[in-house]
Design a protein around this motif. Sequence first.
Motif, mmCIF file in Angstrom:
data_model
loop_
_atom_site.group_PDB
_atom_site.id
_atom_site.type_symbol
_atom_site.label_atom_id
_atom_site.label_comp_id
_atom_site.label_asym_id
_atom_site.label_seq_id
_atom_site.Cartn_x
_atom_site.Cartn_y
_atom_site.Cartn_z
ATOM 1 N N PRO A 46 0.846 -1.201 0.000
ATOM 2 C CA PRO A 46 0.000 0.000 0.000
ATOM 3 C C PRO A 46 0.883 1.254 0.000
ATOM 4 O O PRO A 46 1.860 1.333 0.741
ATOM 5 C CB PRO A 46 -0.804 -0.124 1.292
ATOM 6 N N LEU A 47 0.527 2.218 -0.806
ATOM 7 C CA LEU A 47 1.282 3.462 -0.893
ATOM 8 C C LEU A 47 0.630 4.583 -0.095
ATOM 9 O O LEU A 47 1.308 5.532 0.302
ATOM 10 C CB LEU A 47 1.420 3.898 -2.358
ATOM 11 N N LEU A 48 -0.682 4.460 0.130
ATOM 12 C CA LEU A 48 -1.432 5.527 0.795
ATOM 13 C C LEU A 48 -2.185 4.979 1.998
ATOM 14 O O LEU A 48 -2.735 3.874 1.952
ATOM 15 C CB LEU A 48 -2.426 6.164 -0.182
ATOM 16 N N THR A 56 -2.585 10.141 3.610
ATOM 17 C CA THR A 56 -1.149 10.307 3.841
ATOM 18 C C THR A 56 -0.402 9.132 3.212
ATOM 19 O O THR A 56 -1.006 8.103 2.863
ATOM 20 C CB THR A 56 -0.824 10.373 5.340
ATOM 21 N N THR A 57 0.890 9.285 3.062
ATOM 22 C CA THR A 57 1.691 8.201 2.490
ATOM 23 C C THR A 57 2.043 7.179 3.565
ATOM 24 O O THR A 57 2.250 7.525 4.728
ATOM 25 C CB THR A 57 3.000 8.744 1.883
ATOM 26 N N GLY A 61 5.061 4.313 0.476
ATOM 27 C CA GLY A 61 4.662 5.408 -0.396
ATOM 28 C C GLY A 61 5.605 6.588 -0.292
ATOM 29 O O GLY A 61 5.936 7.224 -1.307
ATOM 30 N N GLU A 62 6.070 6.893 0.922
ATOM 31 C CA GLU A 62 7.011 7.996 1.111
ATOM 32 C C GLU A 62 8.325 7.709 0.390
ATOM 33 O O GLU A 62 8.934 8.607 -0.203
ATOM 34 C CB GLU A 62 7.267 8.204 2.606
ATOM 35 N N ALA A 63 8.758 6.442 0.417
ATOM 36 C CA ALA A 63 9.991 6.077 -0.265
ATOM 37 C C ALA A 63 9.829 6.122 -1.787
ATOM 38 O O ALA A 63 10.762 6.473 -2.512
ATOM 39 C CB ALA A 63 10.427 4.677 0.170
ATOM 40 N N ALA A 64 8.624 5.781 -2.262
ATOM 41 C CA ALA A 64 8.386 5.748 -3.710
ATOM 42 C C ALA A 64 8.141 7.128 -4.303
ATOM 43 O O ALA A 64 8.366 7.353 -5.501
ATOM 44 C CB ALA A 64 7.185 4.846 -4.010
#
Length: 310
Positions: A46-48, A56-57, A61-64
């Motif tokens: 999951p990215l979000l 939020t990420t 997701g924050e890394a991507a």
Amino acid sequence: MELRQLRYFVAVVEEANFTRAAARLHVAQPGISAQIRQLERELGQPLLDRTGGSVTTTEAGEAALPHARAALAAVDAVRHTVDEFTGLLRGHVTIGVVPGVVTQDFDVAAFLADFHDAHPDVEIALTEDTSERMIAALLAGRLDIALAGLAQDAVPPGISLEVVVDEPLVAAVAPGDPLLTAGRTEVRLAELEGRPLISLPRGTGLRALLDRACAEAGIRPRIAFEAGSPQLLARLAVRGLGVAVLPASPHGAGYAEGLRTLRITEPEPRGRIALAWRTQGPAGPAGRALLARLRAALAGPAPAGRTGPS
């Protein structure tokens, strides 16, 4: 993995909301949700995080996110490079201004109309907002350029600016106000303590400047009216509703017929408007071209306190 999925992902992160991201991209919200879920299935993570009040990420997701932005920037660079061979300038530019700046010496509306005539394939978005929110939008990449009020000398990291307006603040009152004794041109800020003041709202550079000056003078301002434009502040003052705190008008009477002004001293706050942009510059050539032309248009005899690029 498709580019549109990355574009949707970045937009949702920047807006922290699926509906706002859909409106920004002019697509249906369910379509964005479906495409991002498909992207998450393909990546296996999951990215979000959708469980809170805003999107939020996740850690993944924050890394991507920086890689997604880099991929989109690379595609845009290919398109812009090809456009340069044909002499075509296109793209999207977002510019923000503080309320009232369009009516000052520099006509922002006329400038943007001329730029659009020269480059009809460039889409320009113009918005009015408080200085505080515009600086945050510049740092987040939601704005390319801003004409914002400055409350202090410190420049936020990552922002460059040029001061284009630097005027002393004045107390503007109706004819017959007790402050208007014969031949008087100045008023100490402490003399305004207890008087109903008319000011721009919190979040504006001018209001932050007033609050800081009052703290320095050891007084608590009594804000009776707030309005979003200096012209409206002046109209309230000329009707006797209070003392409006405004930058000195470059046109004498300026704001409203009959208005009288006294320069504020002890301290002597100055209202400044700066052209601001991210230090690395706008992302696309259209934004860089508009910034270069705007800087040239605003160049000329330097007002007091003008600075070069930061």
